[in-house]
Structure formats: C-alpha cells, structure tokens
Motif scaffolding. Structure first.
Motif, PDB file in Angstrom:
ATOM      1  N   GLU A   1       0.831  -1.211   0.000  1.00  0.00           N
ATOM      2  CA  GLU A   1       0.000   0.000   0.000  1.00  0.00           C
ATOM      3  C   GLU A   1       0.860   1.254   0.000  1.00  0.00           C
ATOM      4  OE1 GLU A   1      -4.058  -1.588   2.169  1.00  0.00           O
ATOM      5  OE2 GLU A   1      -2.403  -0.920   3.449  1.00  0.00           O
ATOM      6  N   ALA A   2       1.957   1.247   0.760  1.00  0.00           N
ATOM      7  CA  ALA A   2       2.869   2.396   0.771  1.00  0.00           C
ATOM      8  C   ALA A   2       3.539   2.573  -0.584  1.00  0.00           C
ATOM      9  CB  ALA A   2       3.913   2.219   1.874  1.00  0.00           C
ATOM     10  N   HIS A   3       3.879   1.461  -1.223  1.00  0.00           N
ATOM     11  CA  HIS A   3       4.467   1.470  -2.562  1.00  0.00           C
ATOM     12  C   HIS A   3       3.501   2.129  -3.548  1.00  0.00           C
ATOM     13  CE1 HIS A   3       6.515  -0.102  -6.144  1.00  0.00           C
ATOM     14  NE2 HIS A   3       5.437  -0.787  -6.460  1.00  0.00           N
ATOM     15  N   HIS A   4       2.251   1.741  -3.494  1.00  0.00           N
ATOM     16  CA  HIS A   4       1.225   2.313  -4.375  1.00  0.00           C
ATOM     17  C   HIS A   4       1.064   3.815  -4.100  1.00  0.00           C
ATOM     18  CE1 HIS A   4      -2.404   2.385  -6.831  1.00  0.00           C
ATOM     19  NE2 HIS A   4      -2.956   3.099  -5.872  1.00  0.00           N
ATOM     20  N   ALA A   5       1.013   4.186  -2.831  1.00  0.00           N
ATOM     21  CA  ALA A   5       0.864   5.604  -2.464  1.00  0.00           C
ATOM     22  C   ALA A   5       2.042   6.422  -2.977  1.00  0.00           C
ATOM     23  CB  ALA A   5       0.720   5.740  -0.954  1.00  0.00           C
TER      24      ALA A   5
END
Length: 73
Positions: A16-20
């Motif tokens: 999720e952090a990667h996507h953000a």
C-alpha cells in the motif's frame, strides 16, 4: 477484486505504501519486492516495478509489471 487482494497479508502495508508513493510521484519508477498469493493459496515472491502516468482526460494510471523472483529468494 482489488490488486491488494492478491498481496500476502504480511506484506500489505508495504504494498500500500508502494502504491501511495507511485501516486504521489507521477512519472517516477518505483520497485518493491513482496509476496503475492496464487489461486491455489501458495505464495510467490515478486519484484513489482510501477510507474504512474496520465491517461485520457488527465486520469492518473498506475502501470506495473511483476517479475517472479521466488527462486532467487
């Protein structure tokens, strides 16, 4: 079905952090290694390379490719 439904639960926060990060930095390339769940329930390690770009009418799109790196791990 969401892309995140295929991510191993232990790796979900990082994914999720990667996507953000991709969304926050359009047109930069980002990489992350994490586990995904196969249809039979087993897991595999992938290296995802993702980049955000703008599509028709200025819509933000995240483009990604995954390489199976299970044997290397």
């Amino acid at each position: 079905l969401s892309t995140f439904d295929l991510v191993c639960p232990d790796d979900l926060p990082a994914a999720e952090a990667h996507h953000a990060a991709c969304v926050a930095e359009p047109e930069h390339t980002h990489q992350l290694e994490f586990r995904k769940i196969r249809s039979d329930g087993s897991s595999l390690w992938v290296r995802e390379t993702a980049r955000t770009t703008y599509g028709p009418a200025g819509r933000l799109l995240v483009l990604s490719t995954c390489e199976d790196i299970t044997e290397r791990i």
